[in-house]
Design an enzyme around this catalytic site. Sequence first.
Site, PDB file in Angstrom:
ATOM      1  CE  LYS A   5      -4.146   1.887   2.173  1.00 34.89           C
ATOM      2  NZ  LYS A   5      -4.826   2.222   0.928  1.00 34.89           N
TER       3      LYS A   5
HETATM    4  N1  PMP Z   1      -7.418  -1.800  -3.075  1.00 31.14           N
HETATM    5  C1  PMP Z   1      -6.900  -0.569  -3.013  1.00 31.14           C
HETATM    6  C2  PMP Z   1      -6.116  -0.065  -4.179  1.00 31.14           C
HETATM    7  C3  PMP Z   1      -7.094   0.222  -1.866  1.00 31.14           C
HETATM    8  O1  PMP Z   1      -6.581   1.450  -1.789  1.00 31.14           O
HETATM    9  C4  PMP Z   1      -7.862  -0.286  -0.792  1.00 31.14           C
HETATM   10  C5  PMP Z   1      -8.084   0.553   0.426  1.00 31.14           C
HETATM   11  N2  PMP Z   1      -7.035   0.392   1.351  1.00 31.14           N
HETATM   12  C6  PMP Z   1      -8.383  -1.580  -0.909  1.00 31.14           C
HETATM   13  C7  PMP Z   1      -8.133  -2.304  -2.064  1.00 31.14           C
HETATM   14  C8  PMP Z   1      -9.165  -2.196   0.218  1.00 31.14           C
HETATM   15  O2  PMP Z   1      -8.299  -2.476   1.281  1.00 31.14           O
HETATM   16  P1  PMP Z   1      -8.849  -2.528   2.786  1.00 31.14           P
HETATM   17  O3  PMP Z   1     -10.019  -3.431   2.768  1.00 31.14           O
HETATM   18  O4  PMP Z   1      -7.707  -3.077   3.550  1.00 31.14           O
HETATM   19  O5  PMP Z   1      -9.212  -1.133   3.157  1.00 31.14           O
END
Ligand code: PMP
Length: 297
Positions: free
Chosen positions: A159
């Site tokens: 991320k």
């Molecule tokens: N994909 C991307 C590109 C994101 O930015 C997010 C948000 N963090 C997610 C998927 C979903 O991740 P999460 O469920 O951990 O928030």
Amino acid sequence: MSFVPFDDRDGWIWMNGEFVPWREAKTHVLTHALHYGSSVFEGERMYNGEIFKLREHTERLFRSAEMLDFQIPYSVAEIDQACKDTCARAGLTDCYIRPVAFRGAEQIGVSAPNSKIHVAIAAWEWPSYFDAATKMKGIRLAWAKYRRPDPLTAPSAAKAAGLYMICTISKMAAEREGYADAMMLDWRGYVAEATGANVFFIKDGVVHTPPVDAILDGITRQTVIELAKARCLEVVVRHIRPEELADFTECFVTGTAAEVTPVAEIGEYKFTPGALSKALMDDYSRLVRREAQSVAA
Ligand code: PMP
């Protein structure tokens, strides 16, 4: 809609081990991260005084930093505590929490072994708003111009700020056309994820979602897979070609911000938000709030 600028608010931001007044939580223009994208972050949510899956988020932050070849100079437990302290200091119980770790301005240049790793955590109000009726209409997504990169091209499992360059371009282009978001393919042309959320499809009572080989391994995605299994639904994790979208009846996206949001349209493909999407949306909503209550009790 009026915006309160994010650099001009009251409150405190945790920065490198101490709280600084919100407006003074600044970094220099020669910050390495600003020039070379050496930044990783998280997006977390507190419900009823408890940060949902905080440890999982903090561990992902650390893994993202490792993928960018830097080490966060705190322990996972210290960052967990700092996230909680940031909310407590602001008196927030339903909020969004944004930890970020990045190379600073100590050294500029592609290689910057002597740069310091800075860590900051901000939290802001995000009411625990849940309007099921509106959500069940489903959002409309356009196809994104860019594709999620091959893990050999970029650390696509992190991320990391750099990966959001294509997300921002894609989402803003989609919004200009009246869509809520953009759906990205991966480097091979398989359906990947939205710009800030993972995607699920339903056909004949079976749930399908892409594997995490070119997308973010969303914590909400993991949670929803467990919730679907708890309902004895079959969950198939597999590569999905865009033309297969014609055969799916329901579709929804998942994420910390999106929670479980039904989708009515992706480009030329239409879906009808239905009973299974609604059930998983409600299960998720109950889980995040119940987990919060049981910990608080
Ligand atoms: N994909 C991307 C590109 C994101 O930015 C997010 C948000 N963090 C997610 C998927 C979903 O991740 P999460 O469920 O951990 O928030």
